[in-house]
Design a protein around this motif. Structure first.
Motif, mmCIF file in Angstrom:
data_model
loop_
_atom_site.group_PDB
_atom_site.id
_atom_site.type_symbol
_atom_site.label_atom_id
_atom_site.label_comp_id
_atom_site.label_asym_id
_atom_site.label_seq_id
_atom_site.Cartn_x
_atom_site.Cartn_y
_atom_site.Cartn_z
ATOM 1 N N VAL A 107 0.840 -1.190 0.000
ATOM 2 C CA VAL A 107 0.000 0.000 0.000
ATOM 3 C C VAL A 107 0.879 1.244 0.000
ATOM 4 C CG1 VAL A 107 -1.964 -1.093 1.166
ATOM 5 C CG2 VAL A 107 -0.162 -0.013 2.527
ATOM 6 N N LYS A 108 0.245 2.397 -0.201
ATOM 7 C CA LYS A 108 0.971 3.662 -0.224
ATOM 8 C C LYS A 108 1.415 4.047 1.184
ATOM 9 C CE LYS A 108 -0.496 6.899 -2.969
ATOM 10 N NZ LYS A 108 -1.341 7.912 -3.663
ATOM 11 N N PRO A 109 2.454 4.894 1.289
ATOM 12 C CA PRO A 109 2.946 5.309 2.617
ATOM 13 C C PRO A 109 1.875 5.920 3.503
ATOM 14 C CG PRO A 109 4.517 5.938 0.918
ATOM 15 C CD PRO A 109 3.300 5.421 0.196
ATOM 16 N N SER A 110 0.927 6.638 2.900
ATOM 17 C CA SER A 110 -0.115 7.292 3.702
ATOM 18 C C SER A 110 -1.057 6.301 4.376
ATOM 19 C CB SER A 110 -0.933 8.248 2.818
ATOM 20 O OG SER A 110 -1.520 7.550 1.729
ATOM 21 N N MET A 170 13.765 -0.850 -18.367
ATOM 22 C CA MET A 170 13.695 -0.540 -16.950
ATOM 23 C C MET A 170 12.257 -0.148 -16.649
ATOM 24 S SD MET A 170 15.975 2.218 -14.792
ATOM 25 C CE MET A 170 15.364 3.630 -15.722
ATOM 26 N N ALA A 171 11.749 -0.542 -15.482
ATOM 27 C CA ALA A 171 10.341 -0.296 -15.182
ATOM 28 C C ALA A 171 10.162 0.086 -13.719
ATOM 29 C CB ALA A 171 9.500 -1.534 -15.499
ATOM 30 N N ARG A 172 9.051 0.733 -13.457
ATOM 31 C CA ARG A 172 8.535 0.949 -12.103
ATOM 32 C C ARG A 172 7.034 0.727 -12.167
ATOM 33 N NH1 ARG A 172 12.126 3.899 -8.514
ATOM 34 N NH2 ARG A 172 10.579 3.699 -6.855
ATOM 35 N N LEU A 173 6.440 0.453 -11.017
ATOM 36 C CA LEU A 173 4.994 0.317 -10.922
ATOM 37 C C LEU A 173 4.445 1.516 -10.155
ATOM 38 C CD1 LEU A 173 5.090 -3.469 -10.283
ATOM 39 C CD2 LEU A 173 3.606 -2.457 -12.013
ATOM 40 N N VAL A 174 3.400 2.106 -10.704
ATOM 41 C CA VAL A 174 2.770 3.276 -10.114
ATOM 42 C C VAL A 174 1.502 2.818 -9.395
ATOM 43 C CG1 VAL A 174 1.801 5.558 -10.549
ATOM 44 C CG2 VAL A 174 3.688 4.702 -11.961
ATOM 45 N N MET A 175 1.407 3.129 -8.111
ATOM 46 C CA MET A 175 0.324 2.612 -7.290
ATOM 47 C C MET A 175 -0.674 3.719 -6.984
ATOM 48 S SD MET A 175 0.772 0.246 -3.908
ATOM 49 C CE MET A 175 1.865 1.394 -3.096
ATOM 50 N N GLY A 176 -1.965 3.425 -7.256
ATOM 51 C CA GLY A 176 -3.001 4.370 -6.903
ATOM 52 C C GLY A 176 -3.277 4.357 -5.409
ATOM 53 N N CYS A 221 -3.096 0.731 -3.719
ATOM 54 C CA CYS A 221 -2.492 -0.513 -3.254
ATOM 55 C C CYS A 221 -1.903 -1.269 -4.445
ATOM 56 C CB CYS A 221 -3.524 -1.385 -2.533
ATOM 57 S SG CYS A 221 -4.943 -1.828 -3.567
ATOM 58 N N ALA A 222 -1.194 -2.351 -4.138
ATOM 59 C CA ALA A 222 -0.510 -3.093 -5.189
ATOM 60 C C ALA A 222 -1.474 -3.665 -6.224
ATOM 61 C CB ALA A 222 0.315 -4.227 -4.563
ATOM 62 N N ALA A 223 -2.721 -3.890 -5.832
ATOM 63 C CA ALA A 223 -3.684 -4.486 -6.758
ATOM 64 C C ALA A 223 -3.984 -3.582 -7.947
ATOM 65 C CB ALA A 223 -4.982 -4.817 -6.021
ATOM 66 N N ASP A 224 -3.821 -2.261 -7.805
ATOM 67 C CA ASP A 224 -4.123 -1.364 -8.920
ATOM 68 C C ASP A 224 -2.862 -0.785 -9.567
ATOM 69 O OD1 ASP A 224 -3.175 0.627 -7.267
ATOM 70 O OD2 ASP A 224 -5.117 1.542 -6.881
ATOM 71 N N ALA A 225 -1.704 -1.382 -9.279
ATOM 72 C CA ALA A 225 -0.442 -0.853 -9.794
ATOM 73 C C ALA A 225 -0.375 -0.952 -11.322
ATOM 74 C CB ALA A 225 0.732 -1.597 -9.170
ATOM 75 N N THR A 226 0.099 0.125 -11.953
ATOM 76 C CA THR A 226 0.253 0.205 -13.402
ATOM 77 C C THR A 226 1.705 0.523 -13.723
ATOM 78 O OG1 THR A 226 -2.007 1.040 -13.593
ATOM 79 C CG2 THR A 226 -0.586 1.320 -15.507
ATOM 80 N N PRO A 227 2.282 -0.132 -14.741
ATOM 81 C CA PRO A 227 3.710 0.058 -14.996
ATOM 82 C C PRO A 227 4.035 1.273 -15.844
ATOM 83 C CG PRO A 227 2.843 -1.609 -16.475
ATOM 84 C CD PRO A 227 1.709 -1.198 -15.584
ATOM 85 N N VAL A 228 5.243 1.767 -15.650
ATOM 86 C CA VAL A 228 5.897 2.678 -16.592
ATOM 87 C C VAL A 228 7.192 1.996 -17.017
ATOM 88 C CG1 VAL A 228 4.915 4.864 -15.845
ATOM 89 C CG2 VAL A 228 6.878 3.942 -14.629
ATOM 90 N N ARG A 229 7.507 2.098 -18.310
ATOM 91 C CA ARG A 229 8.664 1.389 -18.861
ATOM 92 C C ARG A 229 9.504 2.339 -19.700
ATOM 93 N NH1 ARG A 229 3.985 -0.847 -20.336
ATOM 94 N NH2 ARG A 229 3.347 -2.897 -19.589
ATOM 95 N N VAL A 230 10.804 2.072 -19.706
ATOM 96 C CA VAL A 230 11.737 2.796 -20.563
ATOM 97 C C VAL A 230 12.671 1.777 -21.199
ATOM 98 C CG1 VAL A 230 13.634 4.465 -20.643
ATOM 99 C CG2 VAL A 230 11.643 4.899 -19.167
ATOM 100 N N ARG A 231 12.790 1.806 -22.512
ATOM 101 C CA ARG A 231 13.712 0.886 -23.191
ATOM 102 C C ARG A 231 15.144 1.409 -23.040
ATOM 103 N NH1 ARG A 231 12.632 1.217 -28.786
ATOM 104 N NH2 ARG A 231 14.715 1.993 -29.273
ATOM 105 N N LEU A 232 16.058 0.486 -22.731
ATOM 106 C CA LEU A 232 17.450 0.850 -22.504
ATOM 107 C C LEU A 232 18.290 0.472 -23.718
ATOM 108 C CD1 LEU A 232 17.845 -0.401 -18.805
ATOM 109 C CD2 LEU A 232 17.180 1.887 -19.614
ATOM 110 N N ASP A 233 18.911 1.461 -24.330
ATOM 111 C CA ASP A 233 19.773 1.243 -25.496
ATOM 112 C C ASP A 233 21.172 1.778 -25.199
ATOM 113 O OD1 ASP A 233 17.626 0.214 -26.868
ATOM 114 O OD2 ASP A 233 17.204 2.056 -27.980
ATOM 115 N N GLY A 234 22.148 1.193 -25.871
ATOM 116 C CA GLY A 234 23.484 1.774 -25.856
ATOM 117 C C GLY A 234 24.427 1.262 -24.798
ATOM 118 N N TYR A 292 7.379 1.405 -5.137
ATOM 119 C CA TYR A 292 6.401 1.939 -6.090
ATOM 120 C C TYR A 292 6.539 3.459 -6.205
ATOM 121 C CZ TYR A 292 4.191 -2.589 -5.219
ATOM 122 O OH TYR A 292 3.945 -3.921 -5.072
ATOM 123 N N GLU A 293 6.097 3.989 -7.327
ATOM 124 C CA GLU A 293 6.029 5.444 -7.479
ATOM 125 C C GLU A 293 4.589 5.899 -7.348
ATOM 126 O OE1 GLU A 293 7.854 6.691 -11.109
ATOM 127 O OE2 GLU A 293 9.873 6.477 -10.327
#
Length: 238
Positions: free
Chosen positions: A30-33, A167-173, A175-188, A237-238
């Motif tokens: 869950v979120k810190p709050s 590289m990814a992080r999960l963004v939580m509204g 709790c973990a059940a509603d987490a949605t990912p953000v992704r960045v492709r790593l090149d180079g 989570y973010e």
């Protein structure tokens, strides 16, 4: 279920909530709050169990007739297993499996259809620390292209699909059940491909303009100039 078993379950479940609420591992769920809710719920459950135990002891000492309940046995004690699992082995935060099971969903997808957005300028400096959420949303929505020609630094965990390392992080509204990912492709940087999935890294690099599109679920590409493994953050989570 016997009353004694109910009381044991309440004590263990309440104790498990207190444990994860006080040692910080509640942030995996869950979120810190929400900490006060986790600790408060655990405290109430333990208090109720203690009151019930005291009441039963007083009745027994007063010679009250015992009520024999049926239907208890091994199946009743099996209910303790998930409680003990939480108490003894707290499940980790969600990782690459959850990202890959999200069918390409991203926090940037729903909003891009409404058009662009204005973002504050990035702070000055050779390297700008930024969250992955901010990086991905700017790459998808920012008509001013504030990320272009700026070097940024982000932290996330390694994820792979059939063609690339990300590289990814999960963004939580809430709790973990509603987490949605953000992704960045790593090149180079070939070191990224050699790292195991779910390992945490701090990455420095520059966006490849125009790489975040609806076709790739608004996953921007980053040309990596530096990459180093780091411990998992206290707040995954973010």
């Amino acid at each position: 279920m016997r009353r004694e078993t109910q009381n044991i379950l309440l004590v263990l479940l309440g104790g498990a909530l207190l444990k994860i609420g006080l040692n910080g591992s509640y942030l995996n769920y869950v979120k810190p709050s929400f900490q006060w809710l986790v600790v408060g719920t655990g405290s109430v459950m333990v208090l109720l169990a203690v009151l019930a135990i005291v009441r039963d002891l007083r009745r027994h000492a007063a010679g009250a007739a015992e009520t024999h309940e049926h239907g208890h046995g091994r199946s009743t004690w099996m209910l303790l297993l998930p409680v003990l699992a939480i108490f003894l082995i707290a499940p980790p935060a969600l990782g690459s499996d959850s990202v890959n099971r999200n069918d390409g969903r991203s926090v940037a997808q729903g909003e891009r259809k409404t058009g662009g957005a204005k973002f504050d300028p990035l702070p000055p400096g050779d390297v700008v620390p930024i969250t992955m959420t901010d990086f991905v949303t700017r790459s998808a929505w920012d008509d001013a292209n504030t990320l272009n020609d700026r070097t940024v630094r982000m932290t996330g965990f390694i994820v792979r699909d059939k063609t690339s390392t990300m590289m990814a992080r999960l963004v939580m509204g809430c709790c973990a059940a509603d987490a949605t990912p953000v992704r960045v492709r790593l090149d180079g940087d070939p070191r990224a491909a050699a790292l195991p999935v779910d390992s945490w890294v701090e990455v420095t690099g520059r966006i490849q303009p125009g790489t975040a599109t609806e076709a790739n679920s608004y996953t921007p590409a980053l040309t990596v100039s530096d990459l180093r493994p780091v411990p998992a953050p206290a707040e995954p989570y973010e």
